[in-house]
Write an enzyme that holds these catalytic residues in place. Structure first.
Site, PDB file in Angstrom:
ATOM      1  N   GLU A 117       0.808  -1.206   0.000  1.00  0.00           N
ATOM      2  CA  GLU A 117       0.000   0.000   0.000  1.00  0.00           C
ATOM      3  C   GLU A 117       0.855   1.277   0.000  1.00  0.00           C
ATOM      4  OE1 GLU A 117      -3.001  -0.420  -0.357  1.00  0.00           O
ATOM      5  OE2 GLU A 117      -3.853   1.573   0.005  1.00  0.00           O
ATOM      6  N   ASP A 118       1.887   1.293   0.797  1.00  0.00           N
ATOM      7  CA  ASP A 118       2.591   2.559   1.060  1.00  0.00           C
ATOM      8  C   ASP A 118       3.957   2.697   0.408  1.00  0.00           C
ATOM      9  OD1 ASP A 118       0.460   3.170   2.587  1.00  0.00           O
ATOM     10  OD2 ASP A 118       1.440   2.879   4.534  1.00  0.00           O
TER      11      ASP A 118
END
Ligand code: MN
Length: 709
Positions: free
Chosen positions: A80-81
């Site tokens: 996700e990051d």
């Protein structure tokens, strides 16, 4: 449980209590990988980002989750990051861990915030549906718990939103999985964020009241312990405090006063076996009078999530209500950890499918149930919760539609609205164009592209699964067939009348009415439909419309001069192309009015119609419309000399000529020659000639011919 910031080495030390050395090394490797991936990122609190995954892993370690779950916790925000892909994680840590991380990321992707509270139930089900491996949910819950513990660094509005979402979605999921301890903490933190003043006031009141309660609690505790000792049962008895949030909820929902709630004294008695539980029950019922209607036997009949315990309420000394829970220490562990406590971490290995693991959990429940010897109903409930037969799809506006597993975009379109279904031409799944037959997955956002001119297609019935879609498609097709048959019937009758020297416009309403009442048709259109479907011959209808018409042979012989019917190319339901000769635009052709099937278009030289071609009652001359569009399929027979790779050569010759191959088959004739049957889609005869020319360039092709029956 709310441990201070710990180092990875500290965590590894704790893991040694239940994991193998090799497993601990893998957890550490995942930590180091994640630390590097998140390097430079910070949490809202100002801490380095890696603290978050580390503490999520700690929460899971407290539940004694397996090493793969812990690795997934370390890596859960990496996709996700940090832009690292699932494939990269799979290379590093194997498929199981990569799938877990991917699953957690997907759950994060669902945008809970924009959706109404009323949809919370669907969100809970969807969350479960999306997680094939139940560990995904457990890691997600641990993630949420840590975010709730560190909620303070966000602004109050965001705190309230996340707290609301926690109460609506995550705490009920924890409850479904029997994870009471985690659920209680989630709820306590959420209430504190949503109603900080009220919770604080209640806490102060509890503190004040506990001074007065202390004496009564110790008196009851002493008499309970005495009685159990005298009975010779080994037990551990503890008082149960009440959390401020549950007091608040009871005051609000059950309209109880603070003192009503505080005047109840709650205890838990832990013993060794289920037998002992019932003996303890006998002892306490003998000691204090039980309150009627309050006894619950969750040992014989566990709750849907596997929770087992005996519950009873007694009138204690001075008549104070005393709530008692009685259970074994195993039941107690399950009661706080739920599914996580069932986790068979020792058997964990990469090749055991997640579903199998979950099945084992369900089987565990089944065994409990069988031992208890009551209905199987609760197992069914658990199964439904964990393996739902439904998928959950978002509309572009964020509404959730519940559909059966296997549903396609067409089913979704009809679920939204019948008009959307009838008008759909294409769809976008998560913003990418996709065929209408695509099978949908939970969590996808589906947008339907509609057109005013679109019509349901017969082929949709081969993949639509919902009753609503199927009956709507059938209904539309029936109407469509009706209007097409009426239209064709009108053309056929018009043509027959022209051959008799008149036309439809000159037929009076009176003549029409007379005829339909004779033939018992409700409307003139019904008669036309019958003609269009081939059940009634246009010429005999024309003659009965004009009983006095001049029917000299000379008039009839003009039929060949009459204007042929036009083929418009849009293959309808009552017009079809004969499979025996497969005519294409440019071919001379004839329409055979086939009973019940309408008009079947044959090649004029097709053997199947050679006997009836000139019978004007059964066949009509046809002409292709000038600007015809679409793809028409025809079949070719190709003789080739044996050569390897000939199929590929032919296929590429066909695609060089921009034609579509529908099917290509090869039959050996002898050692030297083969016959290839090619079904090819072309625009018209000219296009077919190009295809043939293109294939003739292949040396081993000796002969090409159209197939006609
Ligand atoms: Mn996270």
């Amino acid at each position: 449980m709310n441990t201070a910031v710990e180092t990875i080495d500290g965590l590894c030390g704790r893991l040694a209590r239940y994991l193998e050395d090799d497993e601990i090394r893998q957890v550490k490797r995942a930590y180091l990988y994640s630390e590097q991936a998140h390097d430079g990122q910070k949490r809202r609190s100002g801490h380095p980002y890696i603290i978050h995954p580390l503490q999520v892993a700690e929460i899971l370690a407290d539940m004694r989750m397996d090493h793969q779950s812990l690795m997934a916790a370390m890596l859960h925000d990496v996709i996700e990051d940090t832009g690292i892909t699932k494939d990269a994680l799979e290379n590093q840590f194997g498929e199981a861990v990569a799938n877990l991380v991917d699953g957690v990321s997907k759950l994060t992707h669902i945008n809970f915030e924009t959706h109404a509270e009323a949809q919370a139930e669907n969100f809970q089900k969807m969350t479960l549906a999306m997680a094939r491996d139940i560990r995904v949910i457990i890691v997600k819950l641990a993630d949420r718990l840590h975010n709730m513990r560190t909620l303070g660094s966000l602004n109050p509005e965001k705190q309230r939103r996340i707290a609301r979402e926690t109460l609506d979605i995550f705490s009920p999921i924890a409850n479904r999985l029997g994870m009471y301890e985690l659920r209680s903490e989630l709820q306590a933190l959420a209430y504190r964020a949503m109603y900080p003043m009220r919770i604080e006031r209640i806490e102060r009141a509890v503190l004040k009241a506990s001074g007065n309660r202390k004496k009564i609690v110790s008196e009851i505790l002493e008499s309970l312990t005495d009685a159990l000792e005298r009975a010779g049962i080994k037990t551990r008895t503890e008082g149960r405090g009440k959390a401020a949030n549950s007091i608040y909820r009871k005051m609000r929902d059950q309209r109880k006063s603070f003192s009503d709630i505080m005047d109840v004294y709650a205890f838990r008695i832990i013993t060794d076996s289920a037998d002992d539980c019932y003996r303890v029950l006998g002892v306490v019922h003998n000691l204090y009078k039980p309150k009627p209607g309050r006894f619950k036997d969750y040992i014989a009949i566990p709750k849907g999530n596997g929770y087992q315990s005996l519950h009873t309420t007694l009138f204690g000394m001075h008549g104070v209500p005393v709530e008692i829970q009685i259970r074994t220490s195993e039941m107690d562990a399950l009661a706080s950890g739920g599914i996580a406590a069932h986790w068979l971490y020792k058997e964990g290995s990469d090749d055991i499918a997640a579903v199998q693991r979950t099945n084992r959990w369900v089987k565990g429940l089944l065994e409990i149930q069988q031992r208890a010897g009551s209905s199987l109903e609760f197992i069914e409930n658990v199964k439904i919760d964990l393996f739902p037969d439904d998928i959950y799809i978002f509309t572009p506006k964020g509404k959730i539609m519940e559909l059966p597993t296997g549903s396609t975009a067409v089913d979704f379109a009809y679920a939204v609205h019948t008009d959307i279904g009838n008008g759909c031409v294409a769809c976008r799944i998560d913003k990418a164009l996709a065929p209408l037959s695509t099978i949908l997955q939970s969590g996808q956002t589906v947008e339907i592209v509609i057109s005013k001119y679109a019509k349901p297609n017969l082929a949709w019935l081969s993949f639509a699964v919902t009753g609503k879609a199927r009956s709507a498609i059938r209904h539309m097709l029936k109407n469509q067939q009706r209007s097409e048959s009426v239209n064709l019937g009108q053309q056929l009758l018009g043509r027959a009348l022209e051959n008799l020297g008149t036309n439809l416009d000159q037929v009076t309403e009176q003549q029409q009415n007379l005829l339909i009442s004779e033939r018992k048709f409700p409307e003139f259109d019904d008669l036309l439909e019958d003609i269009g479907l081939g059940n009634r011959i246009a010429y005999s209808v024309a003659r009965s419309l004009l009983p006095n018409a001049d029917l000299t042979p000379g008039m009839l012989s003009q039929s060949t001069d009459a204007r042929p019917l036009a083929i418009k190319g849009s293959e309808g339901l009552v017009t079809s192309y004969a499979k025996c000769c497969r005519p294409i635009p440019g071919d001379p052709c004839v329409g055979h009015i086939s009973k019940g099937r309408g008009l079947v278009i044959h090649h004029a030289t097709c053997n199947n119609i050679s006997d009836i071609r000139d019978d004007s009652e059964k066949c009509v001359p046809l002409a292709w419309d000038e600007d015809l569009q679409g793809e028409f399929y025809t079949a070719l027979k190709i003789l080739v000399e044996a050569e390897t790779g000939i199929i590929a050569l032919i296929a590429s010759a066909v695609s060089d000529a921009n034609a579509a191959i529908d099917r290509i088959n090869r039959e050996e004739r002898d050692a030297k020659t083969s016959v290839i049957i090619l079904k090819v889609g072309v625009r018209d005869r000219k296009h077919l000639a190009q295809v043939v020319r293109s294939m003739r360039r292949i040396k081993s092709v000796t002969k090409i011919s159209r197939i006609r029956a």
